[in-house]
Design an enzyme around this catalytic site. Structure first.
Site, short mmCIF file in Angstrom:
data_model
loop_
_atom_site.label_atom_id
_atom_site.label_comp_id
_atom_site.label_asym_id
_atom_site.label_seq_id
_atom_site.Cartn_x
_atom_site.Cartn_y
_atom_site.Cartn_z
N ASP A 69 36.38 -10.25 -25.38
CA ASP A 69 35.80 -11.51 -25.87
C ASP A 69 36.90 -12.41 -26.46
OD1 ASP A 69 34.09 -13.41 -26.83
OD2 ASP A 69 32.81 -12.03 -27.94
N ASP A 114 26.48 -18.18 -26.24
CA ASP A 114 25.57 -17.05 -26.46
C ASP A 114 24.10 -17.40 -26.23
OD1 ASP A 114 27.96 -16.05 -27.29
OD2 ASP A 114 27.21 -15.30 -29.22
N GLY A 153 32.55 -19.25 -20.26
CA GLY A 153 32.55 -20.12 -19.09
C GLY A 153 33.60 -21.21 -19.15
N TRP A 154 34.52 -21.14 -20.13
CA TRP A 154 35.53 -22.20 -20.25
C TRP A 154 36.49 -22.18 -19.06
CZ3 TRP A 154 37.36 -21.28 -26.02
CH2 TRP A 154 36.34 -21.65 -26.89
#
Ligand code: GLA
Length: 504
Positions: A271, A331, A310-311
């Site tokens: 993450d 999220d 999703g960047w």
């Protein structure tokens, strides 16, 4: 300067700008009692300024700054967002205090509250705290790596975050593993039991990351989970800290991968969180690939799950970086608005999905209580049409019959797990009514969705979903019934509901 008025005004602007130049700080105490400092550094030039905003997790550039009297306006730009996106702020200086508020506050969000900054020095060069120093070597040019052969169908399992967040511990994971078996979840295909954030302790004297006191013996836990015919997943990130503020993997990636392999870990969710403070945008793919290579070097098959919301168009490089799946959104929350915005927003990403590499619209909320059973069936139908990883996020020890029936519906799971691995997409939208289809290894799955608040009739002509048979075989996947049909089919779809069909 002929006009004394203009002259005075300019002088005032210059002196105000001089007041602004320097370092300002805002301190707050987070929910976990940790102190969070936000540092603003302003560099002025006459009536304009630039600078940066830094926290322990990211830095943003300050651009377009203007000083007028004691009023300032400026924009911030975060390099991980799309290049053109800026956020605008206004502020007011009163001596050593500067009050800042967003020009377009997010509705009800934390960012809407004005911050009161204190000037701490006239320093206009930002020096990060020693624990935030970027110590990594420059990455070599990015090169795709071949697939690891895992996740030929979307991964299925369970993850602790949606229900338990920071309250996950060894005992709960064991009980969940027991319940995965007794509830029939394992036999329905859910094999990964994934521990999310808050398991991490500190590095020992040899630089080996230890679990915290909630997880006394990770290897024993992995053995327990494996003995149930399940697999164990874990969580970390490329930054120095995870999103919940625990130790992440920056600077000890290889050692962490080795430790996890020794414990018997089968799945890693990695993450981004605070990694924005360590890397620039053009390093993100390499930072993920670094861990992919470290995992592979262990020789243990470990599914690699990228989480960076999703960047930077992750679908275009997630597989090349070594990912088996990558989050495509921020999220999910356990409500209709969040789930439906995410789910119906995935159209167009189908080109990136296939065996071994999947788009991940985030974990399931089914059974957590914030949606109706109808809405949860829509959630599950949509995720299976999207070939999404099916990662349950509820308390499997105490499921309602309805949640269990939804999560273990074999006909819907079969759509998600179809071996062709094509991701579904939208065929037609008329107001709140949408038709989606997913090509299958035999036939096609079709979802008739009603996003509106009243029941509505939806008609589909088979030819518009690519079915050419005169009277195809149609199966209702929630009613578990075959349906007779000619060239078209019509059904009443409840509010926020779905009719989910397999057509051949
Ligand atoms: C981020 C992720 C979540 C969860 C939390 C844990 O918000 O997107 O899925 O892993 O971090 O802190």
């Amino acid at each position: 300067m002929r006009n004394p008025g203009v002259c005075l005004l300019l002088l005032a602007m210059v002196s105000r700008a001089a007041d602004l130049a320097g370092t300002w700080k805002f301190e707050q105490t987070g929910r976990n009692g940790q102190k969070r400092v936000t540092t603003y550094v302003f560099k002025t030039s006459s009536g304009t300024f630039t600078g940066l905003v830094a926290t322990a997790t990211e830095q943003r550039d300050i651009v377009n700054g203007v000083v007028r009297g004691n009023q300032i306006t400026f924009d911030t730009h975060f390099e991980f967002y799309e290049p053109g996106r800026i956020d605008s702020y206004r502020g007011e200086m009163n001596g050593d205090q500067l009050t800042i508020a967003p020009v377009n506050p997010p509705q009800g969000g934390r960012g809407a509250v004005p911050l009161v900054l204190q000037k701490t020095s006239n320093e206009t060069v930002f020096t990060p705290a020693p624990e935030l120093a970027r110590t990594h070597k420059p990455f070599p040019p990015f090169r795709p790596i071949p697939p690891n052969g895992l996740a030929q169908t979307p991964p299925m399992g369970w993850n602790s975050w949606n229900k338990f967040a920071g309250r996950i511990d060894d005992r709960t994971v064991r009980e969940i593993a027991d319940a995965m078996v007794s509830s029939g979840m394992r036999d329905a295909g859910y094999v990964y039991v994934n521990i999310d954030d808050t398991w991490e302790g500190t590095l020992d004297a040899n630089g080996v990351l230890q679990p915290n006191q909630k997880f006394p013996d990770m290897k024993a836990l992995a053995d327990y989970v494996h003995a149930k015919g399940l697999k164990l997943g874990i969580y970390s990130g490329p930054g120095r800290k995870t999103c919940a503020g625990f130790e992440a993997s920056y600077g000890h990636e290889e050692q962490d991968a080795k430790t996890w392999a020794e414990w018997g870990i089968d799945y890693l969710k990695y993450d981004w969180c605070s990694a924005s403070a360590m890397y620039h945008r053009d390093e993100m793919a390499s930072a993920y690939q670094k861990m992919a290579l470290a995992l592979r070097a262990t020789g243990r098959p470990i599914v690699f799950s990228l989480c960076q919301y999703g960047w930077l168009d992750v679908g275009a490089w997630g597989a090349a970086a070594g990912g088996n799946l990558w989050r495509t959104t921020s999220d999910i929350r356990d409500n209709w608005e969040s789930m439906s915005r995410i789910g119906f927003g995935q159209d167009g990403r189908e080109k990136f999905a296939g065996p071994g590499h999947w788009n991940d619209p985030d974990m399931l909320e089914i059974g957590n209580g914030g949606m109706t059973d109808t809405e949860y069936r829509t959630h599950f139908s949509l995720w299976s049409l999207l070939s999404a990883p099916l990662v349950a996020g509820n308390d499997v020890r105490a499921m309602t019959e309805a949640a269990k029936q939804t999560l273990t519906n074999p006909e819907v799971i079969a759509i998600d797990q179809d071996k062709l691995g094509a991701q579904g997409f939208r065929v037609r939208k008329a107001g709140d009514l949408e038709i989606w289809k997913k090509p299958l290894s035999g036939g096609v799955a079709v979802g008739l969705f009603n996003r509106g608040g009243d029941a509505a009739r939806i008609t589909v002509k088979w030819e518009e979903v690519g079915v050419t048979a005169a009277s195809p075989w149609v199966r209702d996947l929630w009613a578990h019934k075959d349906i007779r049909s000619d060239a078209e089919f019509a059904a009443d779809v409840p509010a926020h509901g779905v009719i989910f069909l397999r057509v051949q």
